[in-house]
Design a protein around this motif. Structure first.
Motif, PDB file in Angstrom:
ATOM      1  N   THR A 169     -13.042  27.508  39.301  1.00 47.96           N
ATOM      2  CA  THR A 169     -14.190  27.197  38.451  1.00 47.96           C
ATOM      3  C   THR A 169     -14.446  25.699  38.485  1.00 47.96           C
ATOM      4  O   THR A 169     -13.538  24.902  38.792  1.00 47.96           O
ATOM      5  CB  THR A 169     -13.936  27.663  37.000  1.00 47.96           C
ATOM      6  N   ALA A 170     -15.667  25.295  38.176  1.00 52.85           N
ATOM      7  CA  ALA A 170     -16.048  23.886  38.228  1.00 52.85           C
ATOM      8  C   ALA A 170     -15.155  23.047  37.322  1.00 52.85           C
ATOM      9  O   ALA A 170     -14.918  23.394  36.164  1.00 52.85           O
ATOM     10  CB  ALA A 170     -17.508  23.731  37.804  1.00 52.85           C
ATOM     11  N   GLY A 171     -14.664  21.938  37.855  1.00 49.25           N
ATOM     12  CA  GLY A 171     -13.835  21.015  37.075  1.00 49.25           C
ATOM     13  C   GLY A 171     -12.363  21.298  37.108  1.00 49.25           C
ATOM     14  O   GLY A 171     -11.553  20.476  36.653  1.00 49.25           O
ATOM     15  N   SER A 172     -11.965  22.449  37.652  1.00 48.26           N
ATOM     16  CA  SER A 172     -10.550  22.803  37.684  1.00 48.26           C
ATOM     17  C   SER A 172      -9.739  21.785  38.482  1.00 48.26           C
ATOM     18  O   SER A 172      -8.649  21.375  38.069  1.00 48.26           O
ATOM     19  CB  SER A 172     -10.385  24.202  38.280  1.00 48.26           C
ATOM     20  N   GLY A 173     -10.266  21.341  39.624  1.00 51.54           N
ATOM     21  CA  GLY A 173      -9.561  20.352  40.430  1.00 51.54           C
ATOM     22  C   GLY A 173      -9.448  19.007  39.744  1.00 51.54           C
ATOM     23  O   GLY A 173      -8.459  18.291  39.929  1.00 51.54           O
ATOM     24  N   ASP A 174     -10.449  18.649  38.939  1.00 53.56           N
ATOM     25  CA  ASP A 174     -10.384  17.400  38.186  1.00 53.56           C
ATOM     26  C   ASP A 174      -9.242  17.435  37.174  1.00 53.56           C
ATOM     27  O   ASP A 174      -8.542  16.444  36.962  1.00 53.56           O
ATOM     28  CB  ASP A 174     -11.701  17.152  37.460  1.00 53.56           C
ATOM     29  N   VAL A 175      -9.054  18.596  36.559  1.00 51.84           N
ATOM     30  CA  VAL A 175      -7.951  18.761  35.609  1.00 51.84           C
ATOM     31  C   VAL A 175      -6.615  18.615  36.331  1.00 51.84           C
ATOM     32  O   VAL A 175      -5.701  17.941  35.842  1.00 51.84           O
ATOM     33  CB  VAL A 175      -8.053  20.131  34.909  1.00 51.84           C
ATOM     34  N   LEU A 176      -6.489  19.244  37.490  1.00 53.07           N
ATOM     35  CA  LEU A 176      -5.243  19.132  38.256  1.00 53.07           C
ATOM     36  C   LEU A 176      -4.939  17.676  38.587  1.00 53.07           C
ATOM     37  O   LEU A 176      -3.790  17.222  38.436  1.00 53.07           O
ATOM     38  CB  LEU A 176      -5.349  19.955  39.543  1.00 53.07           C
ATOM     39  N   ALA A 177      -5.945  16.923  39.032  1.00 54.03           N
ATOM     40  CA  ALA A 177      -5.718  15.520  39.369  1.00 54.03           C
ATOM     41  C   ALA A 177      -5.198  14.749  38.164  1.00 54.03           C
ATOM     42  O   ALA A 177      -4.289  13.904  38.290  1.00 54.03           O
ATOM     43  CB  ALA A 177      -7.020  14.897  39.880  1.00 54.03           C
ATOM     44  N   GLY A 178      -5.738  15.033  36.980  1.00 52.15           N
ATOM     45  CA  GLY A 178      -5.275  14.345  35.786  1.00 52.15           C
ATOM     46  C   GLY A 178      -3.848  14.690  35.418  1.00 52.15           C
ATOM     47  O   GLY A 178      -3.072  13.827  34.991  1.00 52.15           O
ATOM     48  N   ILE A 179      -3.463  15.963  35.591  1.00 45.21           N
ATOM     49  CA  ILE A 179      -2.083  16.366  35.293  1.00 45.21           C
ATOM     50  C   ILE A 179      -1.115  15.658  36.225  1.00 45.21           C
ATOM     51  O   ILE A 179      -0.092  15.106  35.792  1.00 45.21           O
ATOM     52  CB  ILE A 179      -1.929  17.895  35.395  1.00 45.21           C
ATOM     53  N   VAL A 180      -1.419  15.668  37.523  1.00 44.99           N
ATOM     54  CA  VAL A 180      -0.545  14.988  38.482  1.00 44.99           C
ATOM     55  C   VAL A 180      -0.481  13.499  38.177  1.00 44.99           C
ATOM     56  O   VAL A 180       0.598  12.881  38.226  1.00 44.99           O
ATOM     57  CB  VAL A 180      -1.035  15.233  39.924  1.00 44.99           C
ATOM     58  N   GLY A 181      -1.625  12.904  37.827  1.00 45.62           N
ATOM     59  CA  GLY A 181      -1.637  11.489  37.473  1.00 45.62           C
ATOM     60  C   GLY A 181      -0.748  11.183  36.283  1.00 45.62           C
ATOM     61  O   GLY A 181      -0.049  10.157  36.261  1.00 45.62           O
ATOM     62  N   ALA A 182      -0.739  12.058  35.284  1.00 45.69           N
ATOM     63  CA  ALA A 182       0.130  11.861  34.120  1.00 45.69           C
ATOM     64  C   ALA A 182       1.593  11.859  34.527  1.00 45.69           C
ATOM     65  O   ALA A 182       2.396  11.060  34.024  1.00 45.69           O
ATOM     66  CB  ALA A 182      -0.132  12.951  33.081  1.00 45.69           C
ATOM     67  N   HIS A 183       1.957  12.746  35.426  1.00 46.60           N
ATOM     68  CA  HIS A 183       3.346  12.799  35.893  1.00 46.60           C
ATOM     69  C   HIS A 183       3.733  11.519  36.628  1.00 46.60           C
ATOM     70  O   HIS A 183       4.829  10.983  36.443  1.00 46.60           O
ATOM     71  CB  HIS A 183       3.549  14.002  36.810  1.00 46.60           C
ATOM     72  N   LEU A 184       2.830  11.038  37.478  1.00 50.27           N
ATOM     73  CA  LEU A 184       3.107   9.785  38.175  1.00 50.27           C
ATOM     74  C   LEU A 184       3.235   8.631  37.183  1.00 50.27           C
ATOM     75  O   LEU A 184       4.105   7.764  37.324  1.00 50.27           O
ATOM     76  CB  LEU A 184       1.996   9.483  39.177  1.00 50.27           C
ATOM     77  N   ALA A 185       2.378   8.617  36.172  1.00 45.19           N
ATOM     78  CA  ALA A 185       2.427   7.554  35.174  1.00 45.19           C
ATOM     79  C   ALA A 185       3.751   7.543  34.423  1.00 45.19           C
ATOM     80  O   ALA A 185       4.223   6.490  33.986  1.00 45.19           O
ATOM     81  CB  ALA A 185       1.267   7.702  34.186  1.00 45.19           C
ATOM     82  N   GLN A 186       4.355   8.708  34.285  1.00 45.59           N
ATOM     83  CA  GLN A 186       5.646   8.814  33.602  1.00 45.59           C
ATOM     84  C   GLN A 186       6.827   8.535  34.521  1.00 45.59           C
ATOM     85  O   GLN A 186       7.974   8.639  34.102  1.00 45.59           O
ATOM     86  CB  GLN A 186       5.779  10.206  32.984  1.00 45.59           C
ATOM     87  N   GLY A 187       6.542   8.204  35.774  1.00 45.31           N
ATOM     88  CA  GLY A 187       7.597   7.776  36.680  1.00 45.31           C
ATOM     89  C   GLY A 187       8.160   8.835  37.600  1.00 45.31           C
ATOM     90  O   GLY A 187       9.137   8.573  38.312  1.00 45.31           O
ATOM     91  N   MET A 188       7.582  10.020  37.638  1.00 39.93           N
ATOM     92  CA  MET A 188       8.096  11.061  38.515  1.00 39.93           C
ATOM     93  C   MET A 188       7.817  10.710  39.973  1.00 39.93           C
ATOM     94  O   MET A 188       6.774  10.137  40.296  1.00 39.93           O
ATOM     95  CB  MET A 188       7.464  12.414  38.184  1.00 39.93           C
ATOM     96  N   PRO A 189       8.721  11.053  40.902  1.00 37.36           N
ATOM     97  CA  PRO A 189       8.433  10.883  42.327  1.00 37.36           C
ATOM     98  C   PRO A 189       7.214  11.695  42.718  1.00 37.36           C
ATOM     99  O   PRO A 189       6.863  12.686  42.071  1.00 37.36           O
ATOM    100  CB  PRO A 189       9.708  11.413  43.007  1.00 37.36           C
ATOM    101  N   ALA A 190       6.570  11.302  43.809  1.00 42.58           N
ATOM    102  CA  ALA A 190       5.277  11.884  44.172  1.00 42.58           C
ATOM    103  C   ALA A 190       5.365  13.389  44.406  1.00 42.58           C
ATOM    104  O   ALA A 190       4.510  14.143  43.912  1.00 42.58           O
ATOM    105  CB  ALA A 190       4.726  11.185  45.412  1.00 42.58           C
ATOM    106  N   PHE A 191       6.350  13.853  45.164  1.00 41.47           N
ATOM    107  CA  PHE A 191       6.427  15.282  45.460  1.00 41.47           C
ATOM    108  C   PHE A 191       6.643  16.087  44.188  1.00 41.47           C
ATOM    109  O   PHE A 191       5.973  17.101  43.945  1.00 41.47           O
ATOM    110  CB  PHE A 191       7.545  15.568  46.463  1.00 41.47           C
TER     111      PHE A 191
END
Length: 492
Positions: A436-458
């Motif tokens: 559905t529209a916007g679903s990928g934008d949500v995924l990008a934000g979730i992954v970004g939050a994990h990176l911001a918290q210091g998780m390795p990229a994979f």
């Protein structure tokens, strides 16, 4: 299934090596075949006890041997069993499979003579996961005949016609209601269209030690929390917003601001301590009118960004959703390659003609970069890989990660996460409603939050994909990107 193998994916070639290693270790290979066939028979009787006839289709290899064992077990239980073989089984079979055939004391009819009837249950033991070539015409006709009749099919290892390595269909394939496989999942069980043809999947432990399976496996995994739970940040009493990470999401111009705000909202819901939308001046008023807990910063050009990047508290960045395609996106992204970055959507497409520049920058940068292409974006950034029909989706994602020096999230219903170091995970918890529209934008934000918290990229990417799928299941049918954000489950 042995608990340590729950997340393991084994290719058909690796499974052949596992079988060989098990035999060389002293394990009776016929005993393994017998256990497999008995497991199939038990599943058939449990699932379809009222069948009028069990039709067992036996192929020219060990998959056929499993079928003969299952047929014998079903007959010993008093069931009405009919066996149909492809080719001349006396000439085609050898070793354990031939031994299993000889222990079957009923008739063996030619496969082409099969006429399915309502009340039949078909046991598909023709080819299994090892198939890597197109099916012969005779088998195609039988498969089409059975599929058209609509009788239940239980596949042994993998529905015949599905390539066990790629999940692709080799001319035709059974649409199984259930699949019984052994020791571990195969890629064809998770990659489309194989996943949609496998039905409910049972993984049966037939007695090969887990150490042998793990020793021969290449490290591919099903994406589950076991992959990344050790990396998930745990909040404690001393935690404050900066320790939870500061995520920045770049907004497009005045006509394209919604995607960035969705990513920002998802990043905040996914656990980032602070989220800022970096907006061009032309879109400041529009974004300001829509943001509350998410902060706002004017970033118009490369100089603005360069000055802001002196703030080391900025933990991660999302660039692409609604940003616009062009040199500005490329310039921003190249500045961010030594930080934690999710490059998505327009950010990916912008590099269609500047791929080598991006890949060379990533090769020397010290950042944690995740790229999240869907099929079209993948083809634009990695055209040679996308065109290679010999590669599975897993192998394409691996190749892309290798040449780009980034973690790749190759999106779709069968999303593959591949790290530049060779790690691979295939996701299987995403409901169709996520399309559905916007679903990928949500995924990008979730992954970004994990990176911001210091998780390795994979791990950040794998956890993001899994939480995105879990949010889709929570939100239910008819979800929107907004309800998806509110349905993101906890990380820890």
């Amino acid at each position: 299934m042995h608990s340590s193998l729950h997340d393991v994916l084994i290719t058909p070639a690796e499974m052949a090596a596992i079988d060989l290693a098990a035999a060389q270790s002293g394990i009776d290979s016929f005993l393994l075949m017998r256990r497999a066939g008995l497991a199939v028979a038990a599943a058939v009787l449990r699932l379809f006890p009222q069948a009028q006839r069990y039709v067992v289709l036996c192929g020219p290899g060990n998959n056929g041997g499993d079928g003969y064992v299952a047929a014998s077990a079903l007959a010993e239980c008093g069931a009405n069993v009919a066996v149909f073989a492809f080719g001349d089984p006396a000439a085609a079979l050898s070793g354990d499979a031939d031994r299993a055939r000889q222990l079957w004391d009923g008739a063996i009819d030619p496969l082409a003579s099969l006429v399915p009837h309502l009340g039949d249950v078909v046991v598909d033991a023709l080819f299994g996961a090892g198939l890597s070539r197109d099916l012969p015409e005779q088998v195609v006709q039988v498969i089409e005949r059975i599929n058209a009749k609509g009788v239940p099919v239980i596949a042994v290892d993998l529905p015949s016609g599905v390539d066990g390595r790629t999940g692709q269909i080799r001319r035709a394939a059974f649409a199984a209601s259930h699949t019984i496989t052994f020791m571990a999942r195969k890629p064809g069980h998770l990659l489309l269209p194989g996943r949609s043809l496998s039905g409910a999947l049972d993984v049966v432990d037939i007695g090969i030690p887990a150490r042998i399976v793990q020793a021969q496996g290449g490290g591919w995994r099903l994406n589950t929390p076991a992959l990344w739970s050790d990396q998930a940040s745990r909040l404690d009493a001393s935690t404050h917003k900066f320790r939870r990470g500061h995520l920045v999401v770049f907004s497009g111009g005045a006509q394209a601001t919604g995607a960035a705000r969705l990513s920002a909202a998802a990043g905040l819901a996914a656990g980032a301590g602070l989220v800022t939308v970096a907006s061009p001046k032309s879109a400041l008023d529009i974004n300001a009118a829509q943001l509350t807990a998410v902060m706002l910063r004017e970033i118009d050009d490369r100089q603005d960004l360069e000055h802001w990047l002196r703030d080391t508290r900025l933990g991660a960045f999302v660039l692409g959703p609604g940003f616009g395609v062009g040199d500005r996106a490329c310039d921003f992204a190249l500045q961010l390659c030594d930080r934690a970055l999710v490059l998505d959507a327009d950010g990916i497409t912008s590099f269609q003609e500047r791929r080598s520049e991006l890949f060379e920058r990533l090769a020397v940068a010290a950042g944690r970069v995740v790229m999240t292409p869907h099929e079209g974006e993948f083809a634009r950034l990695f055209p040679e890989i996308a065109r290679d029909e010999k590669l599975s989706k897993i192998e394409k994602a691996q190749a892309a990660a290798r040449i780009s020096h980034a973690t790749i999230v190759y999106k779709g219903a069968d999303t593959v996460i591949a790290g530049a170091d060779g790690k691979v995970a295939v996701n299987a918890n995403a409901p169709p409603s996520l399309a559905t529209a916007g679903s990928g934008d949500v995924l990008a934000g979730i992954v970004g939050a994990h990176l911001a918290q210091g998780m390795p990229a994979f791990e950040a990417a794998a956890a993001g994909v899994w939480r995105h799928g879990a949010a889709g299941a929570r939100a239910g049918p008819g979800l929107t990107a907004e309800t998806l954000v509110t349905s993101i489950p906890p990380l820890g």
